[in-house]
Design an enzyme around this catalytic site. Structure first.
Site, PDB file in Angstrom:
ATOM      1  N   GLY A 236      22.904 -11.228 -16.083  1.00 52.80           N
ATOM      2  CA  GLY A 236      23.373 -11.440 -17.450  1.00 52.80           C
ATOM      3  C   GLY A 236      23.438 -12.987 -17.394  1.00 52.80           C
ATOM      4  N   SER A 237      24.290 -13.615 -18.394  1.00 53.92           N
ATOM      5  CA  SER A 237      24.063 -15.146 -18.709  1.00 53.92           C
ATOM      6  C   SER A 237      24.771 -15.894 -17.655  1.00 53.92           C
ATOM      7  CB  SER A 237      24.787 -15.309 -20.007  1.00 53.92           C
ATOM      8  OG  SER A 237      26.306 -15.098 -20.015  1.00 53.92           O
ATOM      9  N   THR A 238      24.483 -17.212 -17.498  1.00 55.29           N
ATOM     10  CA  THR A 238      25.048 -17.956 -16.386  1.00 55.29           C
ATOM     11  C   THR A 238      26.445 -18.134 -16.789  1.00 55.29           C
ATOM     12  OG1 THR A 238      22.933 -18.907 -15.695  1.00 55.29           O
ATOM     13  CG2 THR A 238      24.932 -20.319 -15.614  1.00 55.29           C
ATOM     14  N   GLU A 239      26.785 -18.140 -17.917  1.00 48.96           N
ATOM     15  CA  GLU A 239      28.213 -18.303 -18.486  1.00 48.96           C
ATOM     16  C   GLU A 239      29.323 -17.176 -18.030  1.00 48.96           C
ATOM     17  OE1 GLU A 239      28.760 -18.147 -22.522  1.00 48.96           O
ATOM     18  OE2 GLU A 239      30.652 -18.409 -22.426  1.00 48.96           O
ATOM     19  N   GLY A 241      28.274 -15.174 -15.540  1.00 46.60           N
ATOM     20  CA  GLY A 241      28.292 -15.167 -14.059  1.00 46.60           C
ATOM     21  C   GLY A 241      29.067 -16.280 -13.492  1.00 46.60           C
ATOM     22  N   CYS A 292      14.898 -13.244 -18.651  1.00 49.63           N
ATOM     23  CA  CYS A 292      15.606 -14.297 -17.847  1.00 49.63           C
ATOM     24  C   CYS A 292      14.460 -15.266 -17.487  1.00 49.63           C
ATOM     25  CB  CYS A 292      16.556 -13.884 -17.019  1.00 49.63           C
ATOM     26  SG  CYS A 292      15.964 -12.671 -16.000  1.00 49.63           S
ATOM     27  N   GLU A 389      18.798 -21.697 -22.648  1.00 47.66           N
ATOM     28  CA  GLU A 389      18.209 -20.588 -22.803  1.00 47.66           C
ATOM     29  C   GLU A 389      18.070 -19.871 -24.085  1.00 47.66           C
ATOM     30  OE1 GLU A 389      19.391 -17.343 -20.075  1.00 47.66           O
ATOM     31  OE2 GLU A 389      17.801 -16.645 -19.729  1.00 47.66           O
TER      32      GLU A 389
END
Lengths: 478, 281
Positions: A236-239, A241, A292, A389
């Protein structure tokens, strides 16, 4: 330019049988949620409500983790690898048998073109189960020692862009290695995961080996933070993660994260132009750009910039945006209203920051969530559309003069998931591949996936690999 | 003649920019030396040096890196007596036991040196994808690795956490044992004379608790080994800070530095890169 008009060629929906409501899949049974509210999943192409789905609260997650623990200790852990393999092979076959149905269901719930769900997603799902099935009785050859052991219970949280494929990437290696699983699909795309629960029943998979808990971020958080989980896997998103990496700090949990990207797709002046244009289009417009590893930053060598742009625009003019179930559709619906709003916002920022926006003329359906294929030119490295992104069908174009400059621009990002190189010169491909700080490098191709091929990122694109022997390693204690 | 023990940053031996030093005693409490006490600024300088050295070190051939690591072992051998005396004083070992530890440390450099040109074959793969593509995966160094070295094992432990990081092309900022920093600084002197390019290994003496948080939260550090952090709560804090840029984190664990080290520290600081190319005429 004149072009052939296509008659609609819709795939029939009759093959899927969507229930009006779904419970959680815990310990081999569909059960009602005890502490969450039901929510609706809609078709992003029409905003039609497809089904009502249960939201798993902490008590439900707890129940699922306990079921997984029990199954790990009593059944799946002690079972021989040979027998585990048989279940996985059976699941792979069931997926193949029901592939048409699963493809339609995926396109309905996610909005992706049936051409992609039918030809890419679902065949890869079956292939992943088939590949990892063969590992189940060969773990001592996986390269982590003579007596590899599973972690125990894996808590897995997956995104909405490839709902069933991400499920396969997570569940197949976990089960092959001898772990049991609690998986949370994304809240906008739960239906194929719930169909997979039925497949587990059809395969007579022992209760508790796979548990599916539906819900949103709160459910995922409860799962990831549950004490009974030994291994966390997230895509999923880096945030999110980052939040997960913080939440598991100081615990015994093993973690793999597959996060965001902002891939450079690099075109040299000697690139084979027709393949390159197809590769650029595939790189950014495949799956509406909800990828991604999408090639969202196009780096073009200055000497061929005009030609590449002209051809790209012409090709974009032939892309067909519309009904995901139409077999001629190239670009389907944006997955959710929230994602559409984010794409619109970042595109507006692109314009506001001075980049030039272009989309082909295209008629968008009146209902549902849609965004035309879009290209931004005059983009600088500092622009937000070159750094963040977007996760939509939006391409930012930059230029370069020398290979060294291409490398510097390509690597100038906190992400490091993927990259593309287009050139006819073999030695340059290998030199570039060496220089690029990215986990997957596609040379003269883009967005290829295979169960044998390890996938995952450098830097803030996460850690750990999925696919191949390396993907198996992530599910073995070492 | 007594030696001044300084930091080792970017191939040079500066004192701490903070001007601080602290008293190092032997295992019986007798004065040994004043060591430099590294500060936040020293840690940042070391990260800059490590980043600067990364491209060149990582770009060398594996064969060459293996030779450089082997050279470290050779030069250590020449300083055997000095290392033995320092390990003996620092760890309170008899001189014969300290000599054995130095032997093991040298052996460990040799063992890791040999890995340089074998990793790609053991860890990498050719991937038989279902289509007309040549597809292979290769290990690559993660980048700058911060190492909070073990507090007890001042030379063997330190060697065992630095060697696996640099052999694959990473560069390192290491914080030595607080109470036993002397072998670390002598190891720095070995680095400076062993063809190890400046900045590939940077050694800070001082407190891991003080410097660790700056390394854990540094956005240009790619991985961190928390081995030298004794307090679990402190380790948790550092792991949380490390998540800001998704560092690869190695949590503290029970370690036996005399045992076969296996590959886990080697693979901890590797990324895997998969390359695809079509096959056709």
């Amino acid at each position: 330019m004149s072009r052939f008009e296509y008659a609609p060629a819709p795939e029939s929906r009759a093959i899927v049988d969507i229930k009006s409501s779904y419970g959680l899949f815990i310990n081999g049974q569909f059960t009602d949620a005890t502490d969450g509210k039901p929510f609706k999943t809609v078709s992003p192409a029409s905003e039609e409500v497809l089904a009502e789905v249960s939201e798993a609260g902490p008590a439900d997650v707890d129940k699922a983790v306990r079921a997984a623990r029990k199954a790990f200790e009593k059944v799946w852990g002690p079972m021989s690898g040979k027998d585990r393999a048989k279940y996985l092979f059976r699941i792979a076959r069931l997926i193949q048998e029901r592939s048409r149905e699963l493809a339609v269901l995926e396109s309905l719930d996610n909005g992706k073109p049936i051409r992609e769900s039918r030809d890419v997603d679902i065949p890869l799902v079956a292939a992943h189960f088939f590949y990892y099935a063969g590992w189940a009785d060969k773990l001592e050859y996986a390269g982590v020692g003579d007596d590899p052991q599973p972690w125990g219970v894996a808590g897995q949280v997956i995104p909405w862009n490839f709902p069933m494929l991400m499920l396969a990437w997570k569940i197949a290696p976990a089960l092959a290695a001898g772990n049991t699983v609690v998986l949370k699909p994304a809240e906008t795309t739960p239906l194929t995961a719930l169909a997979f629960a039925e497949i587990c029943q059809q395969a007579d998979l022992p209760p508790g080996v796979v548990n599916i808990v539906t819900g949103a971020g709160r459910t995922g958080q409860a799962l990831v933070e549950h004490e009974g989980v030994d291994k966390v896997a997230f895509t999923g998103s880096t945030e999110v993660g980052r939040a997960i990496a913080k939440s598991v700090a100081g615990t015994h949990k093993a973690v793999t994260l597959e996060l965001g990207g902002k891939a450079a797709n690099i075109v040299f002046e000697d690139a084979p132009i027709d393949q390159t244009i197809e590769g650029i289009v595939n790189g950014i417009f495949f799956n509406q750009g909800h990828v991604c590893c999408a090639g969202s930053r196009l780096l073009v060598q200055e000497s061929v910039y005009d030609e590449v742009l002209a051809r790209l625009k012409r090709r974009m003019g032939t892309l067909r945006v519309g009904d995901p179930l139409d077999k001629n559709t190239d670009i389907g619906a944006i997955n959710s209203a929230a994602q559409l709003a984010k794409i619109r916002e970042l595109s507006q920022i692109g314009e506001d920051e001075g980049a030039e926006r272009w989309s082909p003329e295209c008629e968008l359906p009146a209902h549902g969530y849609w965004f035309p294929p879009t290209v931004f030119t005059g983009v600088s490295q500092a622009h937000r559309i070159a750094r963040e992104e977007i996760f939509g069908p939006v391409l930012s174009v930059l230029t370069f003069r020398t290979p060294q400059e291409a490398v510097e621009k390509a690597n100038n990002t906190p992400f490091g998931l993927s990259a593309g190189i287009w050139t006819d010169k073999g030695s340059r491909i290998l030199w570039m591949a060496n220089q690029l700080r990215a986990g997957v490098v596609w040379a003269n191709t883009f967005n290829r996936f295979d169960p044998t091929s390890p996938f995952g990122g450098y830097k803030e694109s996460g850690y750990g690999r999925e696919g191949g022997r390396h993907g198996l390693e992530a599910y073995l204690a070492h | 003649m007594r030696k001044t023990y300084k930091l080792y940053i970017g191939g040079a031996f500066p004192r701490s920019e903070s001007g601080r030093s602290y008293v190092v005693s032997n295992a019986k409490g007798k004065f040994l030396a004043n060591a430099s006490q590294a500060s936040r600024k020293d840690a940042r300088d070391a990260v800059v040096a490590a980043r600067k050295a990364f491209t060149g070190w990582h770009g060398r051939t594996a064969y060459n890196r293996g030779q450089v690591l082997y050279r470290i072992a050779e030069v250590m051998e020449g300083r055997h007596q000095q290392f033995s005396a320092e390990v003996s004083a620092s760890e309170g070992l008899s001189i014969s036991k300290a000599r054995a530890v130095v032997d093991e440390s040298i052996d460990r450099w040799v063992w890791y040196a040999g890995w340089a040109d074998k990793l790609a074959q053991v860890v990498g793969s050719s991937n038989p994808v279902a289509g007309p593509y040549f597809d292979f995966s290769l290990p690559e160094a993660t980048g700058v690795v911060a190492v909070l070295a073990p507090q007890d094992s001042s030379l063997l432990g330190l060697t065992s956490v630095i060697a696996p990081a640099i052999v694959s092309g990473n560069t390192v900022v290491a914080v030595s044992s607080f109470e036993r920093p002397l072998p670390a600084i002598t190891l720095g002197e070995v680095m400076a004379t062993s063809d190890v390019p400046g900045g590939v290994v940077n050694i800070l003496t001082g407190s891991a608790s003080e410097v660790g948080p700056w390394l854990a939260s540094h956005m240009d550090v790619n991985a961190i080994d928390l081995c030298g952090i004794v307090d679990p709560e402190e380790a948790t804090e550092l792991e949380i800070a490390a998540a800001d840029n998704l560092k690869r984190v190695r949590r503290p664990a029970e370690e036996d530095w005399s045992a076969d080290q296996g590959m886990s520290r080697l693979t901890q600081y590797l990324e895997l890169k998969t390359v695809w190319h079509p096959i056709g005429v």
